[in-house]
Enzyme design. Structure first.
Site, mmCIF file in Angstrom:
data_model
loop_
_atom_site.group_PDB
_atom_site.id
_atom_site.type_symbol
_atom_site.label_atom_id
_atom_site.label_comp_id
_atom_site.label_asym_id
_atom_site.label_seq_id
_atom_site.Cartn_x
_atom_site.Cartn_y
_atom_site.Cartn_z
ATOM 1 N N HIS A 69 0.834 -1.208 0.000
ATOM 2 C CA HIS A 69 0.000 0.000 0.000
ATOM 3 C C HIS A 69 0.870 1.260 0.000
ATOM 4 O O HIS A 69 0.705 2.143 -0.860
ATOM 5 C CB HIS A 69 -0.911 -0.016 1.229
ATOM 6 C CG HIS A 69 -1.762 1.213 1.383
ATOM 7 N ND1 HIS A 69 -3.084 1.244 1.040
ATOM 8 C CD2 HIS A 69 -1.472 2.462 1.845
ATOM 9 C CE1 HIS A 69 -3.582 2.449 1.275
ATOM 10 N NE2 HIS A 69 -2.609 3.201 1.767
ATOM 11 N N GLU A 70 1.764 1.356 0.963
ATOM 12 C CA GLU A 70 2.585 2.565 1.060
ATOM 13 C C GLU A 70 3.497 2.726 -0.151
ATOM 14 O O GLU A 70 3.800 3.854 -0.563
ATOM 15 C CB GLU A 70 3.396 2.554 2.362
ATOM 16 C CG GLU A 70 2.551 2.600 3.630
ATOM 17 C CD GLU A 70 1.580 3.774 3.676
ATOM 18 O OE1 GLU A 70 1.850 4.815 3.033
ATOM 19 O OE2 GLU A 70 0.537 3.641 4.336
ATOM 20 N N HIS A 117 1.744 4.614 -2.839
ATOM 21 C CA HIS A 117 1.910 6.058 -2.680
ATOM 22 C C HIS A 117 3.284 6.497 -3.195
ATOM 23 O O HIS A 117 3.415 7.538 -3.849
ATOM 24 C CB HIS A 117 1.798 6.443 -1.203
ATOM 25 C CG HIS A 117 0.410 6.433 -0.656
ATOM 26 N ND1 HIS A 117 -0.632 7.121 -1.218
ATOM 27 C CD2 HIS A 117 -0.105 5.819 0.451
ATOM 28 C CE1 HIS A 117 -1.733 6.948 -0.501
ATOM 29 N NE2 HIS A 117 -1.446 6.150 0.509
ATOM 30 N N HIS A 175 3.378 6.826 -6.849
ATOM 31 C CA HIS A 175 2.673 8.039 -7.260
ATOM 32 C C HIS A 175 3.614 9.242 -7.202
ATOM 33 O O HIS A 175 3.531 10.156 -8.038
ATOM 34 C CB HIS A 175 1.471 8.251 -6.343
ATOM 35 C CG HIS A 175 0.397 9.115 -6.914
ATOM 36 N ND1 HIS A 175 -0.779 9.372 -6.253
ATOM 37 C CD2 HIS A 175 0.304 9.806 -8.075
ATOM 38 C CE1 HIS A 175 -1.549 10.160 -6.984
ATOM 39 N NE2 HIS A 175 -0.908 10.443 -8.098
#
Length: 715
Positions: free
Chosen positions: A503-504, A507, A510
């Protein structure tokens, strides 16, 4: 995700550069000397301007922050004093390029204040926050400067295109949302509110880790830890030693309501102690009471919204998000709640019935029993336990052979660890991020292990954001809170921790794959209910067979997880899925309930707990078996971070992520063609285009399709 330092929103942006202009003309010799001795006040000589943590000391932060404020103040004055007619170039671009020193100092200090907050750093933060808030107010309410921005907006917006137009829109609207159009009396009150909120949010954030430490559960007899694995018992011993050794063992409270360790503790009385320590950490029954802070923050936010012409803070906040208003957010949530409720009731009855097989027909399931009997039920149904799969999840292997492997397959990226970049803690690692064409894209830092100086949770943030204008590559870091194994032992993590890493890193992608001209628009600078989409989507790679089989290897034998164990684990991922959805829905509704109140309707600190219960009851989510993931008094996302009236965004973004994952599944989950399209349309775009447009450009959907969310969760 990361909630940034509770400070100025500083439209001035993150970049690496030497001090410019005449900020130090006429300054004392000591001030000028510090420019040459303070590593924050000069361009780093490390690759890509990486922070030189081998030289940065605590005493460097305040001088750099003060000098940065002085420098940007001078830069803004130069823009205001320009006699020429305001233009995009002499006003908007000049503003975009201002504040580099301040941005550098605050971005680096923010990382330290969140991940390694020593008493010295906390004292500096307490001094810095008021200064930064005052300067933010000074910028937001500088009417001479705003009139130049407004002139450009009124006269040039229609003639601009692409990122130029978007930058102008974002800067102008940012000033308007901050109150630049308010009459003087309201503007003055807004300044006062901003100052007080900055202090209160900082106080709340500082209270939580201290409260968690104070609620540490000390255990004298190892027999009381029956049910835990030897590795977990060793961790309890290590945690006790690091926290002063009041007893041979201890259990550390994590940031969520339910505590993962409850799944294995046989001792029911100890389970109850752990659960009560969690839910009462800041509710006034112990040393710490967060309710006075919560109530004052809520009241000030409501007043702020009213000054801006909104009936509550939630509508003010959501006006700048994809959801647009509370009606849309609640319509989305109510649909989920309606479909969720019968499944939650059935799930609870099933767990209680299972427990009664061994505990007797009169056994009453309590919240601290749920994880324990659910885990046993899961083991019986799928014939495996978390302890069986943990040996296959060595944190280093998950990172290199799982996360990096998937990024290579989908985006063509390769990662090379480097030892020459200093970090703020020895547990950190740094990697070069190389594109398929051999070009360096970014530096990636990871800081995965918990320590008393780190706040709870997991997040991503940049030391520096990507910007073509500034020639700046992104320097991105991920932070988590995993228990580090004793020296010489591998750190084995749970499946939930595996997905958190993925998940992290979503980010991080991104931020690292951003390809924007302007720093203000780059990377994760998007609406709160969109920013979680790339990260939640990236979780899907964790269970794709090719990726999973590449990293899920036994730490001793290096053999892949046996197919039958893998199938059982993957098949069980949505076991008791109602709980996970319910705790999120409940936390979301708690957040919105507080922020839908007018300033005169905010309850007292004494009534705060009852208000939460009433709010949950009204939406059908008051359920002792499925409490909010974060209750009011320790909801750091909302009271200490940037998710006020925005926690719904995790579910909203999950819908977007499910839509994206469906597209990948249909067109090739691990293919460069699909990955390059996702990168080009979404990951590289930052906030340069309308978010619905970039979502549609990739998925082909005109609007998010929520129908797949419950199915994806196994409901």
């Amino acid at each position: 995700m990361k909630s940034n330092l509770k400070k100025t929103v500083l439209i001035a942006t993150l970049a690496c550069g030497a001090i410019t202009g005449n900020a130090f003309v006429g300054k004392p010799v000591q001030t000028i000397k510090s420019v040459y001795t303070n590593p924050l006040m000069q361009a780093s000589t490390l690759p890509f301007g990486a922070p030189d943590f081998s030289r940065i000391k605590a005493e460097h932060y305040m001088p750099a922050i003060k000098a940065g404020i002085a420098e940007q103040r001078a830069e803004i004055k130069k823009i205001v004093d320009n006699k020429a007619k305001p233009t995009f170039k002499n006003t908007i671009l000049a503003y975009e390029e201002s504040g580099k020193l301040l941005a550098r100092a605050t971005s680096i200090f923010s990382a330290i204040a969140e991940a390694h907050k020593t008493p010295e750093i906390e004292a500096i933060e307490k001094e810095a926050i008021p200064l930064l808030t005052d300067f933010e107010n000074e910028l937001n309410f500088n009417q001479k400067f705003f009139q130049r921005v407004k002139y450009v907006y009124d006269h040039e917006l229609s003639s601009l295109q692409g990122e130029d137009k978007k930058l102008l829109e974002e800067i102008y609207k940012g000033f308007v949302r901050s109150g630049a159009l308010l009459e003087p009396a309201k503007m003055k009150r807004m300044e006062e509110i901003n100052k007080r909120l900055a202090v209160l949010q900082q106080d709340f954030g500082n209270m939580l880790p201290k409260a968690a430490i104070a609620q540490t559960i000390w255990v004298n007899n190892v027999n009381d830890l029956a049910g835990l694995s030897q590795a977990d018992i060793a961790q309890c011993k290590k945690d006790a030693e690091s926290r002063g050794g009041k007893a041979p063992y201890c259990i550390v409270i994590t940031n969520t309501t339910q505590q993962p360790i409850l799944a294995n503790l046989d001792n029911r009385a100890l389970r109850e102690r752990v659960y009560n320590a969690s839910i009462h950490r800041t509710d006034g029954t112990g040393q710490y009471n967060a309710y006075p802070l919560v109530v004052e923050i809520a009241k000030l936010r409501a007043e702020k919204a009213e000054l801006m012409g909104y009936n509550n803070y939630a509508n003010y906040s959501l006006s700048n998000a994809m959801a647009k208003n509370t009606d849309n957010a609640y319509a989305f949530l109510k649909q989920l709640i309606k479909e969720y409720q019968p499944k939650a009731e059935a799930e609870t009855k099933a767990i209680e019935a299972y427990a009664r097989k061994t505990q007797g027909a009169d056994f009453k399931l309590q919240p601290y029993d749920r994880f324990y009997y659910s885990a046993k039920m899961k083991k019986d149904q799928y014939s495996f336990s978390e302890d069986e799969v943990k040996p296959y999840f060595n944190i280093d292997t998950v990172l290199v052979n799982g996360i990096f492997y998937a990024a290579n397959k989908v985006y063509g990226l390769t990662f090379k660890e480097r030892k020459d970049i200093p970090t703020y803690h020895p547990d950190m690692k740094v990697f070069d991020v190389i594109d398929a064409n051999g070009k360096q894209l970014a530096l990636f830092y990871c800081d995965y292990f918990r320590r008393p100086t780190k706040r709870g949770g997991a997040w991503m943030s940049p030391f520096f954001k990507q910007s073509q204008l500034r020639g700046q590559l992104p320097l991105i870091y991920n932070v988590c809170n995993y228990a580090k194994a004793p020296e010489g032992k591998p750190t084995l993590i749970s499946w939930d921790e595996v997905t958190t890493m993925f998940h992290e890193f979503g980010h991080a992608l991104h931020g690292m794959l951003s390809d924007c001209y302007y720093n203000t628009l780059s990377g994760t600078s998007v609406a709160r209910d969109f920013v979680e989409m790339p990260s939640q989507f990236n979780e899907s790679f964790a269970s794709i067979p090719e990726v999973f089989n590449n990293y899920a290897k036994h730490y001793k034998t290096h053999q892949p997880m046996p197919a039958d164990l893998r199938d059982k684990m993957i098949g069980s991922l949505n076991f008791q899925a109602a709980y996970a959805l319910g705790e999120n829905l409940a936390a979301t509704c708690v957040d919105l309930a507080w922020h839908c109140l007018s300033s005169k309707d905010i309850p007292t600190a004494e009534g705060a707990k009852d208000f939460e219960a009433k709010a949950l009851k009204e939406v059908g989510l008051l359920n002792s078996q499925i409490p909010p993931r974060y209750s009011t008094s320790y909801f750091n996302h909302v009271w200490g971070g940037g998710y006020a009236a925005g926690y719904y965004s995790y579910l909203w973004s999950e819908v977007l992520a499910v839509n994206v994952a469906d597209y990948f599944a249909k067109h090739g989950a691990l293919t460069r063609k699909v990955g390059d399209s996702f990168r080009a349309n979404i990951l590289s775009s930052g906030n340069t285009k309308d978010l619905m447009q970039i979502f549609s450009a990739f998925t082909g959907l005109k609007a998010p399709d929520a129908s797949g969310l419950l199915k994806a969760r196994g409901l």
